[in-house]
Design an enzyme around this catalytic site. Structure first.
Site, mmCIF file in Angstrom:
data_model
loop_
_atom_site.group_PDB
_atom_site.id
_atom_site.type_symbol
_atom_site.label_atom_id
_atom_site.label_comp_id
_atom_site.label_asym_id
_atom_site.label_seq_id
_atom_site.Cartn_x
_atom_site.Cartn_y
_atom_site.Cartn_z
ATOM 1 C CB ALA A 62 7.027 0.692 0.382
ATOM 2 N N GLY B 252 4.512 3.919 4.459
ATOM 3 C CA GLY B 252 3.436 3.868 3.965
ATOM 4 C C GLY B 252 2.530 2.804 5.114
ATOM 5 C CD GLU C 228 1.974 6.867 2.188
ATOM 6 O OE1 GLU C 228 3.224 5.678 2.583
ATOM 7 O OE2 GLU C 228 1.734 7.512 1.173
ATOM 8 C CD GLU D 193 7.188 8.033 2.325
ATOM 9 O OE1 GLU D 193 7.349 9.259 2.245
ATOM 10 O OE2 GLU D 193 6.018 7.319 2.442
HETATM 11 N N1 CO8 Z 1 11.569 -1.656 3.938
HETATM 12 C C1 CO8 Z 1 12.627 -2.513 4.073
HETATM 13 N N2 CO8 Z 1 13.088 -3.060 5.399
HETATM 14 C C2 CO8 Z 1 13.517 -2.515 6.453
HETATM 15 C C3 CO8 Z 1 12.442 -1.406 6.321
HETATM 16 C C4 CO8 Z 1 11.602 -0.696 5.675
HETATM 17 N N3 CO8 Z 1 11.169 0.128 4.770
HETATM 18 N N4 CO8 Z 1 12.305 -0.971 7.738
HETATM 19 C C5 CO8 Z 1 12.913 -1.530 8.648
HETATM 20 N N5 CO8 Z 1 13.112 -2.359 7.825
HETATM 21 C C6 CO8 Z 1 14.414 -3.924 8.153
HETATM 22 C C7 CO8 Z 1 15.637 -3.629 8.260
HETATM 23 O O1 CO8 Z 1 16.673 -3.469 6.987
HETATM 24 C C8 CO8 Z 1 15.760 -4.378 9.423
HETATM 25 O O2 CO8 Z 1 16.218 -5.272 8.407
HETATM 26 P P1 CO8 Z 1 17.722 -6.775 8.562
HETATM 27 O O3 CO8 Z 1 18.040 -6.707 10.272
HETATM 28 O O4 CO8 Z 1 17.975 -7.498 7.924
HETATM 29 O O5 CO8 Z 1 19.366 -5.746 8.216
HETATM 30 C C9 CO8 Z 1 15.070 -4.781 9.887
HETATM 31 O O6 CO8 Z 1 14.523 -3.946 9.151
HETATM 32 C C10 CO8 Z 1 14.969 -3.884 11.623
HETATM 33 O O7 CO8 Z 1 15.805 -2.766 11.182
HETATM 34 P P2 CO8 Z 1 16.440 -1.675 11.807
HETATM 35 O O8 CO8 Z 1 18.186 -2.358 11.685
HETATM 36 O O9 CO8 Z 1 16.765 -0.602 10.781
HETATM 37 O O10 CO8 Z 1 16.542 -0.951 13.287
HETATM 38 P P3 CO8 Z 1 16.232 0.301 13.735
HETATM 39 O O11 CO8 Z 1 15.422 0.347 15.057
HETATM 40 O O12 CO8 Z 1 17.204 0.496 14.430
HETATM 41 O O13 CO8 Z 1 15.497 1.727 13.004
HETATM 42 C C11 CO8 Z 1 13.685 2.386 11.659
HETATM 43 C C12 CO8 Z 1 14.214 1.794 13.390
HETATM 44 C C13 CO8 Z 1 14.421 4.081 12.188
HETATM 45 C C14 CO8 Z 1 12.350 2.447 11.617
HETATM 46 C C15 CO8 Z 1 14.122 2.122 10.401
HETATM 47 O O14 CO8 Z 1 14.500 0.536 10.169
HETATM 48 C C16 CO8 Z 1 14.129 2.872 8.689
HETATM 49 O O15 CO8 Z 1 14.460 4.196 9.005
HETATM 50 N N6 CO8 Z 1 12.821 2.243 8.715
HETATM 51 C C17 CO8 Z 1 13.190 2.979 6.978
HETATM 52 C C18 CO8 Z 1 11.807 3.658 7.077
HETATM 53 C C19 CO8 Z 1 11.804 4.466 5.942
HETATM 54 O O16 CO8 Z 1 12.439 5.212 5.369
HETATM 55 N N7 CO8 Z 1 10.007 4.096 5.364
HETATM 56 C C20 CO8 Z 1 9.779 4.918 3.758
HETATM 57 C C21 CO8 Z 1 10.038 3.890 3.491
HETATM 58 S S1 CO8 Z 1 9.904 3.886 1.972
HETATM 59 C C22 CO8 Z 1 7.630 4.521 1.681
HETATM 60 O O17 CO8 Z 1 7.257 4.144 2.496
HETATM 61 C C23 CO8 Z 1 7.298 4.582 0.702
HETATM 62 C C24 CO8 Z 1 5.323 3.963 1.093
HETATM 63 C C25 CO8 Z 1 4.951 4.254 -1.151
HETATM 64 C C26 CO8 Z 1 5.010 3.488 -1.830
HETATM 65 C C27 CO8 Z 1 4.436 3.903 -2.658
HETATM 66 C C28 CO8 Z 1 4.732 2.878 -4.221
HETATM 67 C C29 CO8 Z 1 3.705 3.220 -4.970
#
Ligand code: CO8
Length: 258
Positions: free
Chosen positions: A66, A109, A112, A132
């Protein structure tokens, strides 16, 4: 077909493919993506010429979760008031079979969303996780429930409590994914699987999907009852007559979805 901003929708014969298309954000699932994926899937579901749907992402990410930036500053009353992300549950009402084709990250997400589909085909590059807890929240799109049902309590607890990611092979061993293929064969394999399903009788495929899904919703005896009733109902279709006649005549069936 409607114009979308965050997804691409393509049709090839009776198979439709929805591609998540926010590459700069690794296909992070914001509200717009949710609304578009759900609207596209519902539109395809209403179309009797579509027999199966593939949902996929990019080589690097199916979806990295998400959208954290969209959620970061929200308050309890906002997320509760908006029932944030409840819309994804509407995918469970889509009766056309849905195949997830997952390469790269399927986190939070993203994992999911893959589990909301009927079966998952993974590239050998796929990484599944529910990180998460590392963000101070828990899965919110059904992850704790669907992951536990898919892989069992031990592995679900491991992933949900530590945020550990699992690779494609471990995901296949654990029962989360149906098949693992080399990354460059992912989309063609997923589309072949979808074409195969789409070549069956659509009403029968819907009955079959419904019956398997019942296994996760009800008791064994109720599920078996539903299955038997659906099996009986199949005899009301022309496609049952055609399928069995074709077997007896030693030829391929020509299903008419009726
Ligand atoms: N949300 C927003 N932006 C994201 C996300 C995300 N989940 N994942 C990556 N991005 C963005 C980064 O911020 C970055 O943007 P920018 O260039 O503007 O800084 C761009 O995508 C590229 O990402 P990275 O530079 O981080 O790329 P890497 O190759 O270094 O890393 C990863 C890749 C490991 C996937 C890393 O991006 C990461 O850890 N992302 C987050 C993963 C995560 O924690 N996901 C869970 C999110 S919470 C969730 O899904 C809850 C679901 C249920 C919600 C229901 C609510 C009721």
């Amino acid at each position: 077909m409607t114009d979308y901003k965050t997804i691409l929708v393509e049709r090839d014969g009776r198979t439709a493919t929805i591609t998540l298309n926010r590459p700069k954000a690794l296909n992070a699932l914001n509200s717009e993506v949710m609304n578009e994926v759900v609207a596209a899937a519902e539109e395809l579901d209403r179309d009797a010429d579509v027999g199966a749907i593939v949902i996929t992402g990019s080589e690097k990410a199916f979806a990295a979760g998400a959208d954290i930036k969209e959620m970061a500053t929200k308050t309890f009353s906002q997320v509760y008031g908006d029932n944030l992300f409840w819309g994804w549950e509407r995918l469970t009402q889509v009766r056309t079979p849905i195949v997830a084709a997952v390469a790269g990250y399927a986190l939070g997400g993203g994992c999911e969303l893959a589990m909301l589909c009927d079966l998952i085909i993974a590239a050998d590059t796929a990484k599944f996780g529910q990180p998460e807890i590392t963000l101070g929240v828990i899965p919110g799109m059904g992850g704790s429930q669907r992951l536990a049902r898919a892989v069992g309590k031990a592995k679900a607890m491991d992933m949900v409590l530590t945020g550990r990611q699992i690779g494609a092979d471990e995901a296949e061993r654990s029962g989360l994914v149906a098949r693992v293929v080399p990354a460059d064969e992912l989309l063609t394999t997923a589309q072949e699987v979808a074409n195969k399903i789409a070549g069956m009788s659509l009403p029968i495929a819907m009955l079959a999907k419904d019956a398997v899904n019942a296994a996760f919703e009800t008791t064994l005896s109720e599920g078996v009852r539903l299955e038997r009733r659906s099996f009986h109902a199949a005899f009301a279709t022309d496609d049952q007559k055609e399928g069995m006649a074709a077997f007896v005549d030693k030829r391929s069936p020509k299903f008419t979805n009726s």
